[in-house]
Design a protein around this motif. Structure first.
Motif, PDB file in Angstrom:
ATOM      1  N   ALA A  51      -1.143   4.480  -5.533  1.00 60.83           N
ATOM      2  CA  ALA A  51      -0.877   4.847  -4.142  1.00 60.83           C
ATOM      3  C   ALA A  51      -1.948   4.315  -3.202  1.00 60.83           C
ATOM      4  O   ALA A  51      -1.638   3.788  -2.115  1.00 60.83           O
ATOM      5  N   ASP A  52      -3.215   4.431  -3.598  1.00 61.54           N
ATOM      6  CA  ASP A  52      -4.305   3.909  -2.762  1.00 61.54           C
ATOM      7  C   ASP A  52      -4.171   2.402  -2.571  1.00 61.54           C
ATOM      8  O   ASP A  52      -4.381   1.870  -1.466  1.00 61.54           O
ATOM      9  N   SER A  53      -3.799   1.701  -3.635  1.00 64.80           N
ATOM     10  CA  SER A  53      -3.652   0.249  -3.544  1.00 64.80           C
ATOM     11  C   SER A  53      -2.497  -0.123  -2.628  1.00 64.80           C
ATOM     12  O   SER A  53      -2.606  -1.056  -1.813  1.00 64.80           O
ATOM     13  N   GLN A  54      -1.375   0.593  -2.757  1.00 65.70           N
ATOM     14  CA  GLN A  54      -0.225   0.322  -1.903  1.00 65.70           C
ATOM     15  C   GLN A  54      -0.552   0.565  -0.436  1.00 65.70           C
ATOM     16  O   GLN A  54      -0.230  -0.258   0.441  1.00 65.70           O
ATOM     17  N   ALA A  55      -1.211   1.671  -0.135  1.00 67.67           N
ATOM     18  CA  ALA A  55      -1.536   2.011   1.256  1.00 67.67           C
ATOM     19  C   ALA A  55      -2.498   0.985   1.854  1.00 67.67           C
ATOM     20  O   ALA A  55      -2.319   0.530   2.992  1.00 67.67           O
ATOM     21  N   GLU A  56      -3.511   0.584   1.094  1.00 67.08           N
ATOM     22  CA  GLU A  56      -4.487  -0.376   1.609  1.00 67.08           C
ATOM     23  C   GLU A  56      -3.867  -1.755   1.790  1.00 67.08           C
ATOM     24  O   GLU A  56      -4.176  -2.465   2.758  1.00 67.08           O
ATOM     25  N   MET A  57      -3.004  -2.149   0.853  1.00 67.29           N
ATOM     26  CA  MET A  57      -2.345  -3.448   0.993  1.00 67.29           C
ATOM     27  C   MET A  57      -1.484  -3.478   2.250  1.00 67.29           C
ATOM     28  O   MET A  57      -1.526  -4.442   3.029  1.00 67.29           O
ATOM     29  N   LEU A  58      -0.710  -2.416   2.486  1.00 70.32           N
ATOM     30  CA  LEU A  58       0.147  -2.378   3.671  1.00 70.32           C
ATOM     31  C   LEU A  58      -0.680  -2.354   4.957  1.00 70.32           C
ATOM     32  O   LEU A  58      -0.310  -2.976   5.952  1.00 70.32           O
ATOM     33  N   ALA A  59      -1.796  -1.642   4.941  1.00 71.97           N
ATOM     34  CA  ALA A  59      -2.670  -1.613   6.120  1.00 71.97           C
ATOM     35  C   ALA A  59      -3.219  -3.006   6.413  1.00 71.97           C
ATOM     36  O   ALA A  59      -3.242  -3.459   7.565  1.00 71.97           O
ATOM     37  N   GLY A  60      -3.654  -3.703   5.360  1.00 71.27           N
ATOM     38  CA  GLY A  60      -4.180  -5.050   5.547  1.00 71.27           C
ATOM     39  C   GLY A  60      -3.121  -6.007   6.053  1.00 71.27           C
ATOM     40  O   GLY A  60      -3.364  -6.804   6.967  1.00 71.27           O
ATOM     41  N   TRP A  61      -1.924  -5.932   5.472  1.00 76.57           N
ATOM     42  CA  TRP A  61      -0.851  -6.838   5.874  1.00 76.57           C
ATOM     43  C   TRP A  61      -0.409  -6.562   7.311  1.00 76.57           C
ATOM     44  O   TRP A  61      -0.115  -7.495   8.069  1.00 76.57           O
ATOM     45  N   SER A  62      -0.394  -5.312   7.714  1.00 82.40           N
ATOM     46  CA  SER A  62      -0.073  -4.981   9.108  1.00 82.40           C
ATOM     47  C   SER A  62      -1.107  -5.579  10.054  1.00 82.40           C
ATOM     48  O   SER A  62      -0.769  -6.099  11.131  1.00 82.40           O
TER      49      SER A  62
END
Length: 386
Positions: free
Chosen positions: A285-296
């Motif tokens: 979950a932490d990896s998914q949230a951080e990846m989406l934040a970075g991509w945004s």
């Protein structure tokens, strides 16, 4: 410049298929033999990957920054060596000429770069000048209507493949204002390459020293024809490159997350899949949230980049590009670390690709400006503007 939405959608779908059908299956070859197969390089040329960011008038595809970032995200989902083959043509090798070159330089060089006929490399870093790029020592001494260059460049990406270099040398006094940017053909007398570097990761990528001993070039080899503008050219090029690397970071984070999730579904301990344990789910979950934040962040800043006047520097955009590069490259390091942890002992074994991705992504926090350089840029701009 930008490709129309329908054409871009077709291009993106084509690149996705190429990655899944040709690049992912070749990852083990790249890891074992430390090379990208030549037939794949030729296919990259046919797809137009060497000219993604070069305008159509010079034979390229002419993507906007935001479109380039979408392509870079997809390319991040496979071994980073594949992107590296043409990365310097798309970015730091060609963009200085595109932004600041004379019309003659653009028409002579860029079509060959876009087709992949000419591999361009960017030679800035030196043994004693990396983060402090304005301190470079390579000199270009005027001699009539020529310049004579002497010095050594270090860790130069694609130097073993390059047909020419965008090379920074000192034509004047100390500091940034004394630096000029040159177009240097690789075959000139006095230019030689050091041995290919053996690196921690990113097997298949090629870097080495570039050594110049009394290399003569005409004064017309200076990008834009004006001495003393090289450092400004380099900094403008790096803004774009930092967004590109940020997008790549998000793509490889997505790939690591995919590998980790698949492993968590399959690996069983204590009678059930490890993905059923909440502590494994927390790492995913932490990896998914951080990846989406970075991509945004990449998508937002790349759109802002496209709105600024072409080929003009903008301190606010430069600061935002640094924020993006800092966050995304640090983010993917954390995602890779969690990926190894989720795999347990298997994550330390080369057979599982997460181990090599862990090594590959470590470099992303170093090139195009280290994390610490990004922090300095961001802090300096904040103090100026607030």
């Amino acid at each position: 410049m930008a490709l129309d939405s329908e054409s871009f959608s077709i291009l993106l779908d084509t690149i996705r298929r190429f990655i899944q059908e040709r690049l992912v299956p070749a990852e083990n070859h790249v890891e074992e033999y430390d090379e990208v197969p030549q037939d794949i390089v030729e296919e990259m040329k046919e797809l137009g990957l060497f000219g993604l960011s070069i305008p159509e008038e010079y034979g390229g595809i002419g993507l906007s920054m935001s479109q380039e970032c979408q392509v870079a995200f997809e390319l991040g989902r496979t071994a980073l060596a594949f992107r590296s083959v043409f990365g310097t043509n798309v970015g730091i090798g060609s963009q200085g000429i595109l932004m600041d070159g004379t019309p003659a330089q653009k028409h002579e060089i860029l079509p060959r770069v876009a087709s992949g006929e000419l591999i361009m490399s960017f030679a800035l870093t030196e043994p004693d000048a990396g983060s402090d790029a304005a301190a470079l020592k390579t000199r270009a001494e005027a001699d009539g209507d020529e310049y004579v260059l002497n010095g050594t460049k270090r860790f130069i990406t694609n130097a073993p493949r390059a047909g020419a270099f965008t090379l920074m040398a000192r034509t004047g006094g100390p500091g940034a204002s004394g630096v000029s940017a040159f177009i240097i053909p690789a075959a000139l007398p006095g230019l030689r390459l050091g041995k290919t570097d053996k690196k921690m990761g990113q097997r298949g990528t090629k870097t080495c020293d570039v050594i110049l001993e009394n290399v003569r070039v005409p004064a017309s080899a200076i990008i834009g024809g004006v001495p003393g503008q090289g450092f400004k050219t380099a900094m403008k090029v790096l803004d774009r490159g930092r967004l590109h690397i940020s997008a790549v970071s998000c793509g490889i984070a997505q790939r690591i997350l995919h590998e980790s999730t698949a492993y968590a579904r399959e690996r069983k301990q204590f009678g059930k899949a490890i993905g059923e344990f909440q502590l494994i789910q927390a790492m995913l979950a932490d990896s998914q949230a951080e990846m989406l934040a970075g991509w945004s962040l990449v998508q937002d800043v790349s759109r802002r980049f496209d709105l600024k006047p072409p080929h003009m520097s903008d301190p606010e955009i430069s600061m935002q590009a640094s924020c993006t590069k800092l966050f995304c490259t640090e983010m993917v390091g954390r995602v890779a670390d969690r990926g190894v942890q989720i795999h347990g002992g298997a994550g330390y074994i080369n057979e599982y690709k997460v181990e090599r991705f862990y090594r590959d992504v470590r470099l992303l926090r170093l090139y195009e400006g280290t994390t610490q350089i990004q922090q300095l840029i961001i802090g300096r701009e904040l103090l100026k503007s607030h």
